[in-house]
Design a protein around this motif. Structure first.
Motif, PDB file in Angstrom:
ATOM      1  N   LEU A 135      -1.561  15.910 -27.121  1.00  0.00           N
ATOM      2  CA  LEU A 135      -0.143  15.739 -27.410  1.00  0.00           C
ATOM      3  C   LEU A 135       0.545  15.270 -26.139  1.00  0.00           C
ATOM      4  O   LEU A 135       0.529  15.967 -25.120  1.00  0.00           O
ATOM      5  CB  LEU A 135       0.471  17.056 -27.881  1.00  0.00           C
ATOM      6  CG  LEU A 135       2.005  17.060 -28.031  1.00  0.00           C
ATOM      7  CD1 LEU A 135       2.451  16.046 -29.080  1.00  0.00           C
ATOM      8  CD2 LEU A 135       2.506  18.455 -28.370  1.00  0.00           C
ATOM      9  N   ILE A 136       1.136  14.078 -26.181  1.00  0.00           N
ATOM     10  CA  ILE A 136       1.893  13.549 -25.047  1.00  0.00           C
ATOM     11  C   ILE A 136       3.366  13.836 -25.304  1.00  0.00           C
ATOM     12  O   ILE A 136       3.969  13.283 -26.225  1.00  0.00           O
ATOM     13  CB  ILE A 136       1.642  12.042 -24.871  1.00  0.00           C
ATOM     14  CG1 ILE A 136       0.147  11.788 -24.618  1.00  0.00           C
ATOM     15  CG2 ILE A 136       2.476  11.489 -23.720  1.00  0.00           C
ATOM     16  CD1 ILE A 136      -0.224  10.321 -24.536  1.00  0.00           C
ATOM     17  N   ALA A 146      11.609  23.341 -26.543  1.00  0.00           N
ATOM     18  CA  ALA A 146      10.424  22.497 -26.397  1.00  0.00           C
ATOM     19  C   ALA A 146       9.142  23.294 -26.584  1.00  0.00           C
ATOM     20  O   ALA A 146       8.202  22.828 -27.242  1.00  0.00           O
ATOM     21  CB  ALA A 146      10.424  21.817 -25.028  1.00  0.00           C
ATOM     22  N   MET A 147       9.072  24.497 -26.045  1.00  0.00           N
ATOM     23  CA  MET A 147       7.854  25.294 -26.147  1.00  0.00           C
ATOM     24  C   MET A 147       7.551  25.649 -27.599  1.00  0.00           C
ATOM     25  O   MET A 147       6.400  25.597 -28.037  1.00  0.00           O
ATOM     26  CB  MET A 147       7.978  26.562 -25.305  1.00  0.00           C
ATOM     27  CG  MET A 147       8.006  26.316 -23.807  1.00  0.00           C
ATOM     28  SD  MET A 147       6.555  25.405 -23.228  1.00  0.00           S
ATOM     29  CE  MET A 147       5.243  26.473 -23.772  1.00  0.00           C
ATOM     30  N   GLU A 148       8.571  26.000 -28.351  1.00  0.00           N
ATOM     31  CA  GLU A 148       8.370  26.329 -29.763  1.00  0.00           C
ATOM     32  C   GLU A 148       7.806  25.129 -30.521  1.00  0.00           C
ATOM     33  O   GLU A 148       6.879  25.267 -31.334  1.00  0.00           O
ATOM     34  CB  GLU A 148       9.697  26.758 -30.392  1.00  0.00           C
ATOM     35  CG  GLU A 148       9.602  27.032 -31.893  1.00  0.00           C
ATOM     36  CD  GLU A 148      10.957  27.261 -32.541  1.00  0.00           C
ATOM     37  OE1 GLU A 148      10.989  27.532 -33.760  1.00  0.00           O
ATOM     38  OE2 GLU A 148      11.978  27.164 -31.834  1.00  0.00           O
ATOM     39  N   LEU A 149       8.345  23.946 -30.249  1.00  0.00           N
ATOM     40  CA  LEU A 149       7.908  22.747 -30.958  1.00  0.00           C
ATOM     41  C   LEU A 149       6.483  22.358 -30.574  1.00  0.00           C
ATOM     42  O   LEU A 149       5.676  21.975 -31.432  1.00  0.00           O
ATOM     43  CB  LEU A 149       8.867  21.594 -30.659  1.00  0.00           C
ATOM     44  CG  LEU A 149      10.324  21.811 -31.090  1.00  0.00           C
ATOM     45  CD1 LEU A 149      11.183  20.629 -30.663  1.00  0.00           C
ATOM     46  CD2 LEU A 149      10.419  22.026 -32.590  1.00  0.00           C
ATOM     47  N   ILE A 150       6.167  22.446 -29.288  1.00  0.00           N
ATOM     48  CA  ILE A 150       4.809  22.133 -28.830  1.00  0.00           C
ATOM     49  C   ILE A 150       3.805  23.079 -29.476  1.00  0.00           C
ATOM     50  O   ILE A 150       2.762  22.656 -29.991  1.00  0.00           O
ATOM     51  CB  ILE A 150       4.728  22.221 -27.294  1.00  0.00           C
ATOM     52  CG1 ILE A 150       5.515  21.076 -26.654  1.00  0.00           C
ATOM     53  CG2 ILE A 150       3.274  22.190 -26.827  1.00  0.00           C
ATOM     54  CD1 ILE A 150       5.711  21.219 -25.159  1.00  0.00           C
ATOM     55  N   ASP A 166      -5.187  19.133 -25.739  1.00  0.00           N
ATOM     56  CA  ASP A 166      -4.618  18.922 -24.412  1.00  0.00           C
ATOM     57  C   ASP A 166      -3.121  18.709 -24.577  1.00  0.00           C
ATOM     58  O   ASP A 166      -2.669  18.150 -25.584  1.00  0.00           O
ATOM     59  CB  ASP A 166      -5.256  17.690 -23.759  1.00  0.00           C
ATOM     60  CG  ASP A 166      -4.748  17.428 -22.345  1.00  0.00           C
ATOM     61  OD1 ASP A 166      -4.226  18.364 -21.710  1.00  0.00           O
ATOM     62  OD2 ASP A 166      -4.877  16.288 -21.877  1.00  0.00           O
ATOM     63  N   LEU A 167      -2.363  19.160 -23.602  1.00  0.00           N
ATOM     64  CA  LEU A 167      -0.930  18.870 -23.546  1.00  0.00           C
ATOM     65  C   LEU A 167      -0.680  18.013 -22.323  1.00  0.00           C
ATOM     66  O   LEU A 167      -1.007  18.406 -21.200  1.00  0.00           O
ATOM     67  CB  LEU A 167      -0.105  20.152 -23.460  1.00  0.00           C
ATOM     68  CG  LEU A 167       1.403  19.938 -23.257  1.00  0.00           C
ATOM     69  CD1 LEU A 167       2.011  19.212 -24.454  1.00  0.00           C
ATOM     70  CD2 LEU A 167       2.112  21.257 -23.013  1.00  0.00           C
ATOM     71  N   ASN A 189      -5.905  22.431 -22.431  1.00  0.00           N
ATOM     72  CA  ASN A 189      -5.966  21.768 -21.136  1.00  0.00           C
ATOM     73  C   ASN A 189      -4.567  21.242 -20.804  1.00  0.00           C
ATOM     74  O   ASN A 189      -3.772  20.954 -21.702  1.00  0.00           O
ATOM     75  CB  ASN A 189      -6.957  20.605 -21.200  1.00  0.00           C
ATOM     76  CG  ASN A 189      -7.126  19.911 -19.859  1.00  0.00           C
ATOM     77  OD1 ASN A 189      -7.606  20.497 -18.905  1.00  0.00           O
ATOM     78  ND2 ASN A 189      -6.725  18.644 -19.790  1.00  0.00           N
ATOM     79  N   LEU A 190      -4.258  21.117 -19.518  1.00  0.00           N
ATOM     80  CA  LEU A 190      -2.950  20.607 -19.101  1.00  0.00           C
ATOM     81  C   LEU A 190      -3.136  19.331 -18.300  1.00  0.00           C
ATOM     82  O   LEU A 190      -3.766  19.333 -17.240  1.00  0.00           O
ATOM     83  CB  LEU A 190      -2.219  21.646 -18.253  1.00  0.00           C
ATOM     84  CG  LEU A 190      -0.836  21.225 -17.730  1.00  0.00           C
ATOM     85  CD1 LEU A 190       0.138  21.029 -18.889  1.00  0.00           C
ATOM     86  CD2 LEU A 190      -0.294  22.261 -16.742  1.00  0.00           C
TER      87      LEU A 190
END
Length: 289
Positions: A135-136, A146-150, A166-167, A189-190
């Motif tokens: 996810l880009i 943003a965290m909730e949506l990710i 991966d984020l 993964n980050l």
């Protein structure tokens, strides 16, 4: 391509040319040699602006680019029309192929719809569940939601059997506390986007997108510190010694070592009589058992 660059600190073309060809290039090469960056595999992130010519993929593979992340979708209805050719070219060059989605969602419902659209495309291209799904997330405007949506997007993929995720975010989103890696439910993964630097500005990055031009092509290129993309079927990470020690390499931290080896951070710190902020150096031996 421009969608990915939103929120990134950019250099002008003239400044970037100076970076690639002048004193900064020498400094970058010195940093790479000192920190053994050449030991890391590289990953090509392909968008619709990346060439799909076979010869290009043949040319970058011998230079250490061993995996390719092909962007398949943007938002809930845009597709990369070159994706099929890019996937074919990468496979012919004997690269591992993974997939990415560029987020446009602003609500949980949109995040769910985009996840389903992305999944439909990965299946259309016969990408296995074992492939990394990235996810880009680089919005021009972002807030604490943003965290909730990710998490919503990534959990949707997970529920459909896609475990390797991966984020990919800009370093600025992390330093501004919009994206908080510790609050990611699935602990993906980050990948940190941090162009034209001598090293990534975010500690703990598993992958570092360090430039958006490679061999004069519009090509996002990254170092794969933890072998997440390039050695997915092997134990990721660094060389172990006698199964009870870990040999530190450039860019490591206690947090990164614990994460890649599946050890509780508190346990690792206790074994080494250390605190999370303690500095470790390449070549140092860390107890892991």
């Amino acid at each position: 391509m421009r969608a990915i660059l939103n929120g990134c600190t950019r250099l002008s073309r003239m400044e970037r040319h100076g970076f690639l060809n002048g004193t900064e290039t020498q400094l970058h090469n010195i940093y790479r040699r000192h920190n053994k960056m050449e030991d890391y595999n590289m990953v090509a992130f392909c968008t619709e602006q990346t060439t799909a010519e076979q010869e290009y993929f043949y040319s970058i593979q011998p230079m250490g680019v061993n995996a390719c992340v092909v962007n398949l979708t943007v938002g809930k209805n845009e597709r990369n029309l070159l994706a099929e050719k890019q996937i074919e070219a990468a496979r012919k060059a004997e690269m591992l192929v993974h997939a990415s989605h560029i987020a446009r969602f602003t609500t949980p419902e949109e995040a769910r719809d985009e996840a389903k659209f992305f999944l439909a495309q990965t299946r259309a291209f016969n990408l296995p569940e074992s492939a990394v799904h990235t996810l880009i997330f680089t919005p021009t405007v972002a807030d604490k939601s943003a965290m909730e949506l990710i998490n919503f997007f990534q959990e949707t993929l997970y529920l459909h059997g896609y475990r390797n995720q991966d984020l990919c975010v800009t370093a600025q989103l992390i330093t501004n506390n919009i994206v908080q890696p510790g609050n990611l439910h699935l602990k993906p993964n980050l990948t940190v986007i941090d162009y034209n630097r001598l090293y990534p500005s975010v500690a703990g990055a598993g992958t570092w997108l360090f430039d958006d031009e490679y061999l004069d092509e519009q090509q996002l290129i990254a170092y794969d510190f933890m072998d997440f993309y390039t050695k997915p079927n092997q134990m990721r990470g660094r060389q172990l010694s006698l199964d009870t020690e870990y040999i530190v390499r450039a860019g490591d931290s206690y947090w990164m070592i614990a994460r890649q080896l599946g050890i509780e951070l508190a346990e690792l710190l206790l074994l080494n009589n250390a605190t999370v902020g303690d500095r470790i150096v390449p070549g140092q031996r860390i107890k892991i058992a």
